[in-house]
Design an enzyme around this catalytic site. Structure first.
Site, mmCIF file in Angstrom:
data_model
loop_
_atom_site.group_PDB
_atom_site.id
_atom_site.type_symbol
_atom_site.label_atom_id
_atom_site.label_comp_id
_atom_site.label_asym_id
_atom_site.label_seq_id
_atom_site.Cartn_x
_atom_site.Cartn_y
_atom_site.Cartn_z
ATOM 1 N NE ARG A 40 62.687 55.383 35.344
ATOM 2 C CZ ARG A 40 62.178 55.290 36.559
ATOM 3 N NH1 ARG A 40 62.638 54.361 37.396
ATOM 4 N NH2 ARG A 40 61.232 56.117 36.959
ATOM 5 C CG HIS A 67 60.193 48.987 37.231
ATOM 6 N ND1 HIS A 67 60.473 49.713 36.085
ATOM 7 C CD2 HIS A 67 60.394 49.844 38.266
ATOM 8 C CE1 HIS A 67 60.807 50.954 36.425
ATOM 9 N NE2 HIS A 67 60.759 51.051 37.737
#
Length: 319
Positions: free
Chosen positions: A232, A280
């Site tokens: 993250r 991502h």
């Protein structure tokens, strides 16, 4: 447990809904359209597979189990949710292979000068003529540090060993791991970072891990190390990372996640040398939905039989 079980499925898939309903005559499946047409169904839901629309989770007052389609639950576990008698499970495990492949692919782009070769290719230059030896390095013999040793870190350890790397790990619970030579704990982060030629970060985002890697951590990192973030973005201070890159403390940053995300058009990470970014996409795999469905169906069988579910989230820990 009541006789009936109202199960909401996040996507419109008649065949899958039939498969869910076939597990027990007690099950009635609910579609998005049905929920929109009859909002009173929301409070009667027992199980949700996937996600509800914003604000609906609070209205699902009878909900007993929520199965997400993701591994991370940051943003979902609110103080209010912690107080509810609600089981939350994830699809943890299905991301290990694709994210590991993406991390090593990005690292090889640095060590084997693939990015530089692609840049030369676009200009139709045989780049090796200018630098016959290149700036090539080997993963073999280097130390791989795994920051977070869950499903992703465990798989990365296996692949790292296959490359001939020494593999060390960091996790707060410490303990031994069959594919990791040395595991470091909470008070040993500096010792862990100081020996790593490559760091692969797959930490989840929790209150404890937000900004976990900052100036102090980059300062003790082995100079010139390759830093990979596929967990993250907010577990790493972006400003500190930029400073470490400018100082040469970080030799290259391979980022599948960033903070902020998505990156604004004018963000300095786009143009900072030795930064390589993917949007991502590390967890992408062609059979993602099928694998997530398998986890849900296995858990649903356990739920029907009052057995322990897999991938249960510790709502206090945040993962």
């Amino acid at each position: 447990m009541s006789d009936s079980l109202l199960v909401y499925i996040w996507r419109d898939d008649t065949a899958f809904a039939r498969k869910v309903a076939s597990l027990s005559p007690r099950i009635t499946t609910v579609t998005r359209q049905q929920l929109d047409e009859d909002p009173e169904l929301l409070a009667r839901l027992d199980v949700v597979y996937g996600h509800l629309q914003k604000g609906e989770l609070d209205g699902a007052t009878g909900l007993r189990w929520l199965q997400t389609t993701s591994a991370g639950v940051n943003g979902l576990i609110t103080p209010q949710l912690k107080e509810r008698d609600l089981i939350v499970t994830t699809t943890s495990g299905i991301h290990a292979e694709p994210i590991t492949e993406q991390m090593f692919g990005m690292v090889l782009g640095v060590t084997r000068q693939l990015y530089a070769s692609w840049d030369a290719q676009r200009e139709r230059k045989w780049g090796i003529d200018a630098n016959p030896q290149g700036d090539f390095t080997l993963l073999a013999g280097k130390t791989l540090g795994l920051l977070g040793v869950g499903a992703i870190g465990s798989h990365a350890a296996v692949i790292g060993k296959a490359f001939g790397m020494k593999v060390v790990g960091f996790r707060r619970s410490k303990g031994e791991h069959p594919h990791i030579e040395t595991m470091y704990g909470d008070d040993e982060l500096a010792e862990f970072l100081s020996q790593c030629d490559v760091v692969m970060n797959s930490l989840p985002l929790t209150d404890d891990t937000r900004g976990f890697i900052g100036d102090a951590e980059f300062t003790v990192l082995k100079p010139g190390a390759i830093f990979v973030n596929a967990g993250r973005g907010a577990t790493v201070s972006t400003d500190a990372l930029l400073r470490a890159l400018e100082a040469g403390q970080v030799g290259a940053a391979c980022l599948d996640v960033t903070d902020p995300e998505p990156l604004p058009f004018d963000h300095p990470l786009w143009t900072t040398p030795n930064v390589y970014i993917t949007p991502h996409t590390g967890g992408g795999r062609p059979d993602y939905t099928d694998r997530a469905d398998e986890i849900f169906l296995a858990n649903l069988r356990c739920f029907l039989d009052n057995q322990q579910l897999k991938n249960v989230v510790d709502k206090n820990a945040g993962y």
